[in-house]
Scaffold this active site. Sequence first.
Site, PDB file in Angstrom:
ATOM      1  N   CYS A 281       0.813  -1.178  -0.017  1.00 35.38           N
ATOM      2  CA  CYS A 281      -0.115   0.107  -0.135  1.00 35.38           C
ATOM      3  C   CYS A 281       0.831   1.242   0.116  1.00 35.38           C
ATOM      4  O   CYS A 281       0.831   1.958   1.094  1.00 35.38           O
ATOM      5  CB  CYS A 281      -1.043  -0.059   1.289  1.00 35.38           C
ATOM      6  SG  CYS A 281      -2.048  -1.584   1.518  1.00 35.38           S
ATOM      7  N   ALA A 282       1.717   1.202  -0.985  1.00 38.00           N
ATOM      8  CA  ALA A 282       3.017   2.267  -1.072  1.00 38.00           C
ATOM      9  C   ALA A 282       2.533   3.688  -1.164  1.00 38.00           C
ATOM     10  O   ALA A 282       3.190   4.375  -0.387  1.00 38.00           O
ATOM     11  CB  ALA A 282       3.832   1.860  -2.239  1.00 38.00           C
TER      12      ALA A 282
ATOM     13  N   CYS B 205      -2.064   4.674  10.521  1.00 32.67           N
ATOM     14  CA  CYS B 205      -1.865   5.954  11.253  1.00 32.67           C
ATOM     15  C   CYS B 205      -3.097   6.385  11.788  1.00 32.67           C
ATOM     16  O   CYS B 205      -3.712   7.482  11.819  1.00 32.67           O
ATOM     17  CB  CYS B 205      -1.682   7.105  10.220  1.00 32.67           C
ATOM     18  SG  CYS B 205      -2.689   7.410   8.922  1.00 32.67           S
TER      19      CYS B 205
ATOM     20  N   ASP C 167       0.793  -1.017   5.138  1.00 27.54           N
ATOM     21  CA  ASP C 167       0.419   0.223   5.625  1.00 27.54           C
ATOM     22  C   ASP C 167      -1.016   0.507   5.115  1.00 27.54           C
ATOM     23  O   ASP C 167      -1.107   1.461   4.297  1.00 27.54           O
ATOM     24  CB  ASP C 167       1.516   1.301   5.251  1.00 27.54           C
ATOM     25  CG  ASP C 167       1.432   2.561   5.812  1.00 27.54           C
ATOM     26  OD1 ASP C 167       0.874   2.477   7.220  1.00 27.54           O
ATOM     27  OD2 ASP C 167       1.586   3.647   5.222  1.00 27.54           O
TER      28      ASP C 167
ATOM     29  N   GLY D 241       5.080   6.784  -1.532  1.00 27.32           N
ATOM     30  CA  GLY D 241       6.256   6.083  -1.240  1.00 27.32           C
ATOM     31  C   GLY D 241       7.344   6.613  -0.033  1.00 27.32           C
ATOM     32  O   GLY D 241       8.290   6.244  -0.038  1.00 27.32           O
ATOM     33  N   GLY D 242       6.717   7.385   0.952  1.00 25.63           N
ATOM     34  CA  GLY D 242       7.446   7.819   1.899  1.00 25.63           C
ATOM     35  C   GLY D 242       8.403   6.659   2.347  1.00 25.63           C
ATOM     36  O   GLY D 242       9.348   6.840   2.928  1.00 25.63           O
ATOM     37  N   LYS D 243       7.598   5.647   3.020  1.00 26.22           N
ATOM     38  CA  LYS D 243       8.080   4.563   3.590  1.00 26.22           C
ATOM     39  C   LYS D 243       8.833   3.656   3.007  1.00 26.22           C
ATOM     40  O   LYS D 243       9.700   2.854   3.277  1.00 26.22           O
ATOM     41  CB  LYS D 243       6.994   3.854   4.161  1.00 26.22           C
ATOM     42  CG  LYS D 243       6.057   4.602   5.585  1.00 26.22           C
ATOM     43  CD  LYS D 243       5.102   3.914   6.158  1.00 26.22           C
ATOM     44  CE  LYS D 243       4.304   4.551   7.048  1.00 26.22           C
ATOM     45  NZ  LYS D 243       3.500   5.603   6.399  1.00 26.22           N
TER      46      LYS D 243
ATOM     47  N   ASP E 287       0.254  -0.108  -5.545  1.00 30.82           N
ATOM     48  CA  ASP E 287      -0.752   0.641  -5.126  1.00 30.82           C
ATOM     49  C   ASP E 287      -1.810   0.576  -6.268  1.00 30.82           C
ATOM     50  O   ASP E 287      -1.564   0.321  -7.293  1.00 30.82           O
ATOM     51  CB  ASP E 287      -0.491   2.255  -4.845  1.00 30.82           C
ATOM     52  CG  ASP E 287      -1.434   2.862  -3.912  1.00 30.82           C
ATOM     53  OD1 ASP E 287      -1.300   2.976  -2.672  1.00 30.82           O
ATOM     54  OD2 ASP E 287      -2.404   3.556  -4.548  1.00 30.82           O
TER      55      ASP E 287
END
Length: 402
Positions: A230-231, A352, A299, A234-236, A254
């Site tokens: 679940c990119a 989150c 995520d 793409g921060g993670k 995604d």
Amino acid sequence: MKFHRNLSEAVVAALQQIFFEQRYADKALEQILQSNKRWGARDRAFIAETTYDIVRWWRMLSEVTGKAPASEADVWAILGAWLHLEGHELPAWSEFEALNLAAIDKKRSQISHNPAVEESVPDWLYELGQQEVGERWNKELHALNLQAEVVLRVNTIKTTRDQLQKQLDAEGYETLALREYPDALQLVQRQNVFKSAAFKEGMFEVQDANSQLVAAYMDVKPGMRVIDACAGAGGKTLHIAALMENKGKIIAMDTEAWKLSNLKQRARRAGVSSIEPRVIESQKTIKRLAASADRLLLDVPCSGMGVLKRNPDSKWKLSADFISSIQVTQQEILQKYSKMLKPDGVMVYSTCSILPSENRKQVDAFLASEAGKDFTLLKDDNLMPAISGYDGFYMAQLKRKA
């Protein structure tokens, strides 16, 4: 402090878009800020920060002005109430003439007995938080109403934290190294770091401190095959690539192609070559990757109840129905995407959100299901805003039996 009329007009225009046209705050502000190229950095900061703060306290401000805002005049009244409560003298503008400041002060003192109004959230959301978070809810809600700190994640593929801190200092950006977050620097003053040479050279990304702990929870090693299912933008994913020293392969997935397009641009700037973006077009995309990943990150989409300090408008856009429906999606992702993990591999489920119904309860439901019977929960963590001062996250590390 002197208030310029055109800046106040911009704030009112942004608020009307957010509340009357149901636009997201970031999109409304982006359009407003692009409308006048002559505004300097300080002007833009005033517009953005004032808008976000009024969005944050919208219910409380509506209460003290005595009405639910329904017109441009009402929004001007909200702005006037905010200026007054922040301790500023109101400009002599016609929009503020009818404001009764003494009545505003009286009403402000009277609302302290109602925490939903005091902390400015809808009643249903306050009650949900009480049910799920319990006695900690008021502290967490108060923390979620504070302005988010600006935190950078050092791109260790290109530099070290000490080197980046020196480079930013030379450019006029003072930062603090965060002891419990090895790749994090926090800005001492809010500044537009995207204009820095260090950002353009790919030395860092802007990423909340607690968000940076998710990739570390993956326990990746260089050379692994990793799927970030679940990119998003793409921060993670980029952080995982840095932790793997840009060695190995990361499949970033995604359902939205435009998000993966943004990831490609960010990866180029960061000097990352180990990421392969892949759009999820159907369940076949998932099935082709069955039992192929050493590490799997889920995520998942969530309510965002841990990141209200940076997305305060979501308080007014969320609904109980949405939270219920997103929980169905979370469990579906766990059920279907977990099959991409190899036996003996490690999967991280993260949100989150600070709501247990999106977090540990989802993990427990998965482990009790047929799809989860071969998985073991190794550990999980709730990262709470009132304790850390940063965004709220949940992380669970699960291992698939060999």
